[in-house]
Design a protein around this motif. Structure first.
Motif, PDB file in Angstrom:
ATOM      1  N   ILE A  93       0.822  -1.218   0.000  1.00 35.26           N
ATOM      2  CA  ILE A  93       0.000   0.000   0.000  1.00 35.26           C
ATOM      3  C   ILE A  93       0.854   1.265   0.000  1.00 35.26           C
ATOM      4  CG2 ILE A  93      -1.556   1.344   1.475  1.00 35.26           C
ATOM      5  CD1 ILE A  93      -3.030  -1.323   2.016  1.00 35.26           C
ATOM      6  N   LYS A  94       1.901   1.314   0.779  1.00 37.17           N
ATOM      7  CA  LYS A  94       2.737   2.523   0.848  1.00 37.17           C
ATOM      8  C   LYS A  94       3.388   2.836  -0.500  1.00 37.17           C
ATOM      9  CE  LYS A  94       3.447   2.302   5.780  1.00 37.17           C
ATOM     10  NZ  LYS A  94       4.371   2.097   6.882  1.00 37.17           N
ATOM     11  N   PRO A  95       4.008   1.847  -1.166  1.00 37.06           N
ATOM     12  CA  PRO A  95       4.565   2.183  -2.487  1.00 37.06           C
ATOM     13  C   PRO A  95       3.492   2.576  -3.511  1.00 37.06           C
ATOM     14  CG  PRO A  95       5.473   0.098  -1.698  1.00 37.06           C
ATOM     15  CD  PRO A  95       4.424   0.522  -0.741  1.00 37.06           C
ATOM     16  N   ILE A  96       2.326   1.956  -3.418  1.00 42.10           N
ATOM     17  CA  ILE A  96       1.236   2.327  -4.347  1.00 42.10           C
ATOM     18  C   ILE A  96       0.830   3.778  -4.110  1.00 42.10           C
ATOM     19  CG2 ILE A  96      -1.199   1.934  -4.910  1.00 42.10           C
ATOM     20  CD1 ILE A  96      -0.686  -1.062  -4.391  1.00 42.10           C
ATOM     21  N   ASP A  97       0.651   4.164  -2.857  1.00 45.25           N
ATOM     22  CA  ASP A  97       0.278   5.545  -2.546  1.00 45.25           C
ATOM     23  C   ASP A  97       1.362   6.521  -2.986  1.00 45.25           C
ATOM     24  OD1 ASP A  97      -2.236   5.083  -1.576  1.00 45.25           O
ATOM     25  OD2 ASP A  97      -1.666   5.129   0.539  1.00 45.25           O
ATOM     26  N   LEU A  98       2.621   6.140  -2.791  1.00 43.49           N
ATOM     27  CA  LEU A  98       3.730   7.000  -3.206  1.00 43.49           C
ATOM     28  C   LEU A  98       3.732   7.166  -4.724  1.00 43.49           C
ATOM     29  CD1 LEU A  98       6.245   8.589  -2.364  1.00 43.49           C
ATOM     30  CD2 LEU A  98       7.541   6.465  -2.561  1.00 43.49           C
ATOM     31  N   LEU A  99       3.518   6.076  -5.435  1.00 45.31           N
ATOM     32  CA  LEU A  99       3.457   6.142  -6.893  1.00 45.31           C
ATOM     33  C   LEU A  99       2.295   7.022  -7.352  1.00 45.31           C
ATOM     34  CD1 LEU A  99       4.737   5.180  -9.517  1.00 45.31           C
ATOM     35  CD2 LEU A  99       3.342   3.118  -9.370  1.00 45.31           C
ATOM     36  N   LYS A 100       1.153   6.943  -6.665  1.00 44.21           N
ATOM     37  CA  LYS A 100      -0.003   7.796  -6.992  1.00 44.21           C
ATOM     38  C   LYS A 100       0.350   9.270  -6.821  1.00 44.21           C
ATOM     39  CE  LYS A 100      -3.851   4.803  -5.666  1.00 44.21           C
ATOM     40  NZ  LYS A 100      -4.936   4.664  -4.670  1.00 44.21           N
ATOM     41  N   VAL A 123      -0.434   1.584 -11.492  1.00 43.16           N
ATOM     42  CA  VAL A 123      -1.220   1.857 -10.279  1.00 43.16           C
ATOM     43  C   VAL A 123      -2.575   1.166 -10.363  1.00 43.16           C
ATOM     44  CG1 VAL A 123      -2.441   3.671  -9.010  1.00 43.16           C
ATOM     45  CG2 VAL A 123      -0.056   4.014  -9.671  1.00 43.16           C
ATOM     46  N   ARG A 124      -3.244   1.274 -11.525  1.00 41.06           N
ATOM     47  CA  ARG A 124      -4.557   0.634 -11.683  1.00 41.06           C
ATOM     48  C   ARG A 124      -4.450  -0.891 -11.543  1.00 41.06           C
ATOM     49  NH1 ARG A 124      -5.481   4.733 -15.517  1.00 41.06           N
ATOM     50  NH2 ARG A 124      -4.841   3.407 -17.241  1.00 41.06           N
ATOM     51  N   GLN A 125      -3.402  -1.483 -12.111  1.00 43.84           N
ATOM     52  CA  GLN A 125      -3.223  -2.935 -12.009  1.00 43.84           C
ATOM     53  C   GLN A 125      -2.959  -3.362 -10.564  1.00 43.84           C
ATOM     54  OE1 GLN A 125      -0.135  -3.987 -14.795  1.00 43.84           O
ATOM     55  NE2 GLN A 125      -1.534  -3.998 -16.538  1.00 43.84           N
ATOM     56  N   MET A 126      -2.171  -2.581  -9.855  1.00 42.58           N
ATOM     57  CA  MET A 126      -1.883  -2.909  -8.453  1.00 42.58           C
ATOM     58  C   MET A 126      -3.146  -2.777  -7.600  1.00 42.58           C
ATOM     59  SD  MET A 126       1.832  -1.093  -8.176  1.00 42.58           S
ATOM     60  CE  MET A 126       2.612  -1.911  -6.812  1.00 42.58           C
ATOM     61  N   LEU A 137      -9.942   0.528  -1.194  1.00 45.57           N
ATOM     62  CA  LEU A 137      -9.643   1.878  -0.745  1.00 45.57           C
ATOM     63  C   LEU A 137     -10.816   2.400   0.085  1.00 45.57           C
ATOM     64  CD1 LEU A 137      -7.563   4.241  -1.241  1.00 45.57           C
ATOM     65  CD2 LEU A 137      -9.083   4.964  -3.078  1.00 45.57           C
ATOM     66  N   ILE A 138     -10.502   3.044   1.204  1.00 44.45           N
ATOM     67  CA  ILE A 138     -11.560   3.674   2.009  1.00 44.45           C
ATOM     68  C   ILE A 138     -11.855   5.020   1.361  1.00 44.45           C
ATOM     69  CG2 ILE A 138     -12.165   4.650   4.263  1.00 44.45           C
ATOM     70  CD1 ILE A 138     -10.284   2.582   5.542  1.00 44.45           C
ATOM     71  N   ASP A 139     -13.110   5.233   0.993  1.00 46.04           N
ATOM     72  CA  ASP A 139     -13.498   6.461   0.319  1.00 46.04           C
ATOM     73  C   ASP A 139     -13.538   7.608   1.331  1.00 46.04           C
ATOM     74  OD1 ASP A 139     -14.370   8.119  -1.764  1.00 46.04           O
ATOM     75  OD2 ASP A 139     -16.469   7.788  -1.220  1.00 46.04           O
ATOM     76  N   GLU A 164     -16.133  22.034  12.807  1.00 51.28           N
ATOM     77  CA  GLU A 164     -15.274  21.264  13.698  1.00 51.28           C
ATOM     78  C   GLU A 164     -15.472  19.757  13.490  1.00 51.28           C
ATOM     79  OE1 GLU A 164     -14.593  20.665  18.476  1.00 51.28           O
ATOM     80  OE2 GLU A 164     -15.462  22.528  17.773  1.00 51.28           O
ATOM     81  N   ASN A 165     -14.368  19.011  13.593  1.00 55.85           N
ATOM     82  CA  ASN A 165     -14.353  17.557  13.477  1.00 55.85           C
ATOM     83  C   ASN A 165     -14.672  17.090  12.052  1.00 55.85           C
ATOM     84  OD1 ASN A 165     -13.653  15.216  14.854  1.00 55.85           O
ATOM     85  ND2 ASN A 165     -15.784  14.655  15.204  1.00 55.85           N
ATOM     86  N   THR A 166     -14.345  17.938  11.079  1.00 53.68           N
ATOM     87  CA  THR A 166     -14.546  17.607   9.671  1.00 53.68           C
ATOM     88  C   THR A 166     -13.181  17.476   8.997  1.00 53.68           C
ATOM     89  OG1 THR A 166     -16.591  18.872   9.660  1.00 53.68           O
ATOM     90  CG2 THR A 166     -15.636  18.379   7.516  1.00 53.68           C
ATOM     91  N   ILE A 167     -13.078  16.541   8.087  1.00 54.36           N
ATOM     92  CA  ILE A 167     -11.825  16.328   7.369  1.00 54.36           C
ATOM     93  C   ILE A 167     -11.630  17.460   6.369  1.00 54.36           C
ATOM     94  CG2 ILE A 167     -10.626  14.807   5.749  1.00 54.36           C
ATOM     95  CD1 ILE A 167     -12.175  12.464   7.109  1.00 54.36           C
ATOM     96  N   ILE A 168     -10.417  18.062   6.409  1.00 54.65           N
ATOM     97  CA  ILE A 168     -10.135  19.149   5.459  1.00 54.65           C
ATOM     98  C   ILE A 168      -9.127  18.733   4.390  1.00 54.65           C
ATOM     99  CG2 ILE A 168     -10.743  20.999   7.045  1.00 54.65           C
ATOM    100  CD1 ILE A 168      -7.764  21.408   7.585  1.00 54.65           C
ATOM    101  N   GLU A 169      -8.312  17.699   4.689  1.00 51.32           N
ATOM    102  CA  GLU A 169      -7.328  17.246   3.710  1.00 51.32           C
ATOM    103  C   GLU A 169      -6.979  15.775   3.972  1.00 51.32           C
ATOM    104  OE1 GLU A 169      -2.707  18.209   2.468  1.00 51.32           O
ATOM    105  OE2 GLU A 169      -3.832  19.746   3.555  1.00 51.32           O
ATOM    106  N   ILE A 170      -6.763  15.039   2.889  1.00 48.19           N
ATOM    107  CA  ILE A 170      -6.350  13.629   2.998  1.00 48.19           C
ATOM    108  C   ILE A 170      -4.852  13.585   2.730  1.00 48.19           C
ATOM    109  CG2 ILE A 170      -6.552  11.309   2.026  1.00 48.19           C
ATOM    110  CD1 ILE A 170      -9.393  13.653   1.597  1.00 48.19           C
ATOM    111  N   ILE A 171      -4.103  13.099   3.715  1.00 42.86           N
ATOM    112  CA  ILE A 171      -2.652  13.001   3.575  1.00 42.86           C
ATOM    113  C   ILE A 171      -2.291  11.677   2.905  1.00 42.86           C
ATOM    114  CG2 ILE A 171      -0.468  12.886   4.834  1.00 42.86           C
ATOM    115  CD1 ILE A 171      -1.865  14.700   6.963  1.00 42.86           C
ATOM    116  N   SER A 172      -2.891  10.596   3.382  1.00 45.85           N
ATOM    117  CA  SER A 172      -2.705   9.301   2.704  1.00 45.85           C
ATOM    118  C   SER A 172      -3.996   8.499   2.827  1.00 45.85           C
ATOM    119  CB  SER A 172      -1.519   8.527   3.278  1.00 45.85           C
ATOM    120  OG  SER A 172      -1.756   8.142   4.607  1.00 45.85           O
ATOM    121  N   ASN A 173      -4.206   7.649   1.840  1.00 42.47           N
ATOM    122  CA  ASN A 173      -5.440   6.873   1.761  1.00 42.47           C
ATOM    123  C   ASN A 173      -5.487   5.774   2.816  1.00 42.47           C
ATOM    124  OD1 ASN A 173      -6.564   8.166  -0.549  1.00 42.47           O
ATOM    125  ND2 ASN A 173      -5.035   7.126  -1.789  1.00 42.47           N
TER     126      ASN A 173
END
Length: 191
Positions: A93-100, A123-126, A137-139, A164-173
């Protein structure tokens, strides 16, 4: 005197014979009591019935133990089959996210256009290989409510347009394997 000694010996012999007879009589009476066949047979039948009951109870307990062990092993085998790919997935998962992220950062760069197409295909194949093994993947998107069951807050940010308590940015999936969270989504949350 010799006569007197002889008389004493005869008396002594008679006494010994009487005590032997008495002992023999007592032994015969004891043996008769022991050999009272009706009583012995009844006791034997009672003992056999009691032993059979104990054996049946032990047999039922052993059968229940075996059944419980079989159920436990079957459940464990199902879990191993279902979640066995977790360790491999965690490492991929970490290398896939890095490649993305690399692909996203190079979008619009004409020099890397052909490479980007190839990277996107990889990436799509992985991701497809992960999905084929129950890893999805968690949406998560900005504006979603923070849920500590699937998200991991990296930072709390003040003064944003989000409540408050709302997601403002996704750092990693984040990823799930079937119904379990494999990797929590790393996010920034409005404070």
């Amino acid at each position: 005197m010799a006569e007197k000694n002889k008389k004493n010996e005869n008396i002594q012999e008679n006494l010994n014979d009487d005590s032997l007879n008495n002992n023999e009589n007592e032994t015969v009476e004891t043996i008769d009591e022991i050999l009272n066949t009706d009583q012995v047979l009844a006791e034997k039948d009672d003992l056999i019935a009691e032993l059979n009951q104990q054996l049946n109870e032990q047999k039922l307990l052993r059968a229940a133990d075996i059944d419980n062990l079989n159920k436990f092993n079957t459940k464990r085998l199902i879990e191993i089959r279902k979640y066995g790919a977790s360790d491999l997935a965690m490492e991929l998962i970490k290398p896939i996210d890095l490649l993305k992220k690399v692909v996203e950062s190079l979008q619009g760069n004409e020099a890397f256009k052909n490479y980007l197409t190839g990277f996107e295909m990889v990436v799509r194949q992985m991701e497809q290989a992960l999905e084929n093994n129950g890893i999805t993947l968690i949406d998560v998107k900005p504006g979603d409510e923070f849920d500590d069951q699937i998200h991991n807050a990296n930072e709390a940010v003040e003064g944003t347009k989000f409540s408050e308590n709302t997601i403002i940015e996704i750092i990693s999936n984040g990823y799930k394997i079937h119904d379990r969270v494999l990797v929590h989504a790393l996010v920034k949350v409005a404070k």
